[in-house]
Design a protein around this motif. Structure first.
Motif, PDB file in Angstrom:
ATOM      1  N   TRP A   1      53.751  -8.957  51.423  1.00 30.55           N
ATOM      2  CA  TRP A   1      54.052  -9.574  50.134  1.00 30.55           C
ATOM      3  C   TRP A   1      53.623 -11.033  50.127  1.00 30.55           C
ATOM      4  O   TRP A   1      53.024 -11.523  49.163  1.00 30.55           O
ATOM      5  CB  TRP A   1      55.550  -9.471  49.846  1.00 30.55           C
ATOM      6  CG  TRP A   1      55.957 -10.162  48.567  1.00 30.55           C
ATOM      7  CD1 TRP A   1      55.951  -9.648  47.302  1.00 30.55           C
ATOM      8  CD2 TRP A   1      56.407 -11.525  48.443  1.00 30.55           C
ATOM      9  NE1 TRP A   1      56.360 -10.597  46.397  1.00 30.55           N
ATOM     10  CE2 TRP A   1      56.651 -11.756  47.064  1.00 30.55           C
ATOM     11  CE3 TRP A   1      56.624 -12.555  49.346  1.00 30.55           C
ATOM     12  CZ2 TRP A   1      57.113 -12.987  46.587  1.00 30.55           C
ATOM     13  CZ3 TRP A   1      57.081 -13.781  48.878  1.00 30.55           C
ATOM     14  CH2 TRP A   1      57.316 -13.984  47.519  1.00 30.55           C
ATOM     15  N   PHE A   2      53.925 -11.742  51.201  1.00 24.64           N
ATOM     16  CA  PHE A   2      53.555 -13.153  51.285  1.00 24.64           C
ATOM     17  C   PHE A   2      52.036 -13.315  51.273  1.00 24.64           C
ATOM     18  O   PHE A   2      51.497 -14.203  50.606  1.00 24.64           O
ATOM     19  CB  PHE A   2      54.137 -13.760  52.555  1.00 24.64           C
ATOM     20  CG  PHE A   2      53.874 -15.232  52.710  1.00 24.64           C
ATOM     21  CD1 PHE A   2      54.479 -16.154  51.881  1.00 24.64           C
ATOM     22  CD2 PHE A   2      52.995 -15.682  53.684  1.00 24.64           C
ATOM     23  CE1 PHE A   2      54.225 -17.499  52.018  1.00 24.64           C
ATOM     24  CE2 PHE A   2      52.739 -17.037  53.831  1.00 24.64           C
ATOM     25  CZ  PHE A   2      53.352 -17.946  52.993  1.00 24.64           C
ATOM     26  N   ALA A   3      51.330 -12.446  51.999  1.00 25.06           N
ATOM     27  CA  ALA A   3      49.868 -12.526  52.054  1.00 25.06           C
ATOM     28  C   ALA A   3      49.257 -12.285  50.679  1.00 25.06           C
ATOM     29  O   ALA A   3      48.381 -13.043  50.231  1.00 25.06           O
ATOM     30  CB  ALA A   3      49.329 -11.516  53.055  1.00 25.06           C
ATOM     31  N   LEU A   4      49.723 -11.253  49.977  1.00 24.14           N
ATOM     32  CA  LEU A   4      49.179 -10.949  48.654  1.00 24.14           C
ATOM     33  C   LEU A   4      49.517 -12.040  47.650  1.00 24.14           C
ATOM     34  O   LEU A   4      48.712 -12.363  46.764  1.00 24.14           O
ATOM     35  CB  LEU A   4      49.711  -9.595  48.178  1.00 24.14           C
ATOM     36  CG  LEU A   4      49.264  -8.380  48.996  1.00 24.14           C
ATOM     37  CD1 LEU A   4      49.913  -7.110  48.481  1.00 24.14           C
ATOM     38  CD2 LEU A   4      47.747  -8.241  48.967  1.00 24.14           C
ATOM     39  N   THR A   5      50.717 -12.626  47.776  1.00 21.13           N
ATOM     40  CA  THR A   5      51.097 -13.723  46.884  1.00 21.13           C
ATOM     41  C   THR A   5      50.209 -14.939  47.105  1.00 21.13           C
ATOM     42  O   THR A   5      49.768 -15.595  46.148  1.00 21.13           O
ATOM     43  CB  THR A   5      52.572 -14.108  47.109  1.00 21.13           C
ATOM     44  OG1 THR A   5      53.408 -12.961  46.869  1.00 21.13           O
ATOM     45  CG2 THR A   5      52.991 -15.237  46.176  1.00 21.13           C
ATOM     46  N   MET A   6      49.935 -15.249  48.373  1.00 19.67           N
ATOM     47  CA  MET A   6      49.062 -16.378  48.689  1.00 19.67           C
ATOM     48  C   MET A   6      47.654 -16.155  48.136  1.00 19.67           C
ATOM     49  O   MET A   6      47.029 -17.070  47.584  1.00 19.67           O
ATOM     50  CB  MET A   6      49.017 -16.571  50.198  1.00 19.67           C
ATOM     51  CG  MET A   6      50.331 -16.951  50.831  1.00 19.67           C
ATOM     52  SD  MET A   6      50.650 -18.706  50.773  1.00 19.67           S
ATOM     53  CE  MET A   6      49.551 -19.284  52.048  1.00 19.67           C
ATOM     54  N   VAL A   7      47.148 -14.940  48.277  1.00 20.41           N
ATOM     55  CA  VAL A   7      45.813 -14.630  47.764  1.00 20.41           C
ATOM     56  C   VAL A   7      45.785 -14.763  46.248  1.00 20.41           C
ATOM     57  O   VAL A   7      44.857 -15.352  45.668  1.00 20.41           O
ATOM     58  CB  VAL A   7      45.386 -13.211  48.196  1.00 20.41           C
ATOM     59  CG1 VAL A   7      44.122 -12.783  47.457  1.00 20.41           C
ATOM     60  CG2 VAL A   7      45.158 -13.157  49.697  1.00 20.41           C
ATOM     61  N   THR A   8      46.802 -14.212  45.585  1.00 20.90           N
ATOM     62  CA  THR A   8      46.858 -14.271  44.121  1.00 20.90           C
ATOM     63  C   THR A   8      46.913 -15.711  43.617  1.00 20.90           C
ATOM     64  O   THR A   8      46.234 -16.084  42.653  1.00 20.90           O
ATOM     65  CB  THR A   8      48.078 -13.496  43.606  1.00 20.90           C
ATOM     66  OG1 THR A   8      48.007 -12.140  44.063  1.00 20.90           O
ATOM     67  CG2 THR A   8      48.131 -13.513  42.089  1.00 20.90           C
TER      68      THR A   8
END
Length: 313
Positions: A145-152
């Protein structure tokens, strides 16, 4: 100290042998085999058996392992039967990516965690409670979740960082740094929270000892007590955590390299496992084990530096 190092090296040799054998047996027990991967979906039983014989897969498992071990001891990890790539060369090409991720994440985790831990131990109050909350958040937040949030946020919305890919340090130092920001942040967040909590607890225990009270009574400055005396005595559990963090990030790179499409050893291990590429898997396993051995040895040397009693054991 030399006896300690010699003993660790002997144990390390046994460890590499046991881990490589366990990896070989587990991969051999997995459904499917290398011959099926090479032949694809449609093949005849005769072609399958013939290819298994050519690859030596029809021999006993321990015999296959023994042939691989003989080659490995001779310094030859072989080549991939699927891609034809030399295992050593492929690992050498991908190792800098994984080491860049792990080293940067470990440094950031250590510096940020120690700083937060020391400040919260010295100041206490709200800062101490904030570190406790940060530790819980770091444990609770799913890495994906943190990785996808950072990418977004940083790659899609603001567009200041690349979402995927890796730039070699020699090609562009700036591009190398930018390509590591998001994956390193994903790896470092949980570790920083744990580091801060452990450092805070170790510092509080050290600051409560009698010699610290004596130093204060003798007029020693608070900064000298904290950084020259307390932090040094609290450093052994911190050094242990540095080693554990570095080793733990080896498994974390498998996820991070997949999410951010980075050509490291983690992604290579996943691909080789899916293809039943036993030679590539064994090469990655050996390298990972050697990294673990090297880190543990460095931790032991750091113990000897911080605690002279360890040198004579």
């Amino acid at each position: 100290m030399l006896r300690l190092i010699a003993r660790r090296l002997v144990i390390s040799v046994v460890l590499v042998f046991v881990v490589s054998l366990a990896a070989f047996l587990l991969q051999s027990a997995a459904p499917g085999d290398l011959a099926q991967t090479i032949l694809g979906e449609h093949y005849s039983p005769e072609a399958h058996e013939q290819l298994r014989h050519q690859l030596g897969l029809d021999q006993p498992i321990l015999t296959q392992y023994w042939y691989w071990l003989q080659q490995a001891l001779g310094g030859d990890l072989g080549s991939s039967p699927i891609s034809g790539l030399d295992v050593e060369q492929e690992i050498a090409n991908r190792l800098p990516v994984t080491l860049s991720l792990i080293a940067c994440a470990t440094v950031i985790t250590t510096l940020a965690g120690v700083l937060l831990g020391v400040v919260s131990a010295v100041r206490g109050g709200r800062i101490g409670r904030s570190v406790d909350v940060l530790s819980l958040v770091g444990y609770a937040l799913p890495s994906f979740w943190f990785a996808l949030t950072m990418v977004t946020l940083f790659a899609v919305t603001i567009r200041i960082l690349p979402a995927t890919g890796y730039v070699a340090l020699g090609a562009s130092p700036g591009g190398w740094a930018r390509s590591l920001v998001l994956p390193v942040a994903t790896l470092a967040l949980p570790g920083t929270a744990v580091f801060a909590k452990q450092t805070r607890d170790a510092m509080l225990e050290t600051l409560s000892r009698g010699y610290v009270t004596a130093l204060r009574a003798n007029g020693v400055s608070e900064s000298s007590i904290v950084f020259r005396h307390a932090l040094r005595n609290a450093a052994i559990p911190v050094v242990t955590l540095v080693g554990l963090t570095f080793i733990g990030l080896l498994s974390g790179t498998v996820f991070v390299e997949s999410v951010f499409a980075m050509p490291g050893l983690g992604g290579l291990a996943v691909q080789a496992t899916a293809n039943h590429d036993i030679r590539m898997i064994q090469g990655v396993v050996v390298v990972f084990t050697l990294i673990v051995v090297a880190v543990n040895l460095l931790v032991d040397l750091a113990y000897g530096r911080l605690n002279p009693k360890v040198r004579v054991r």
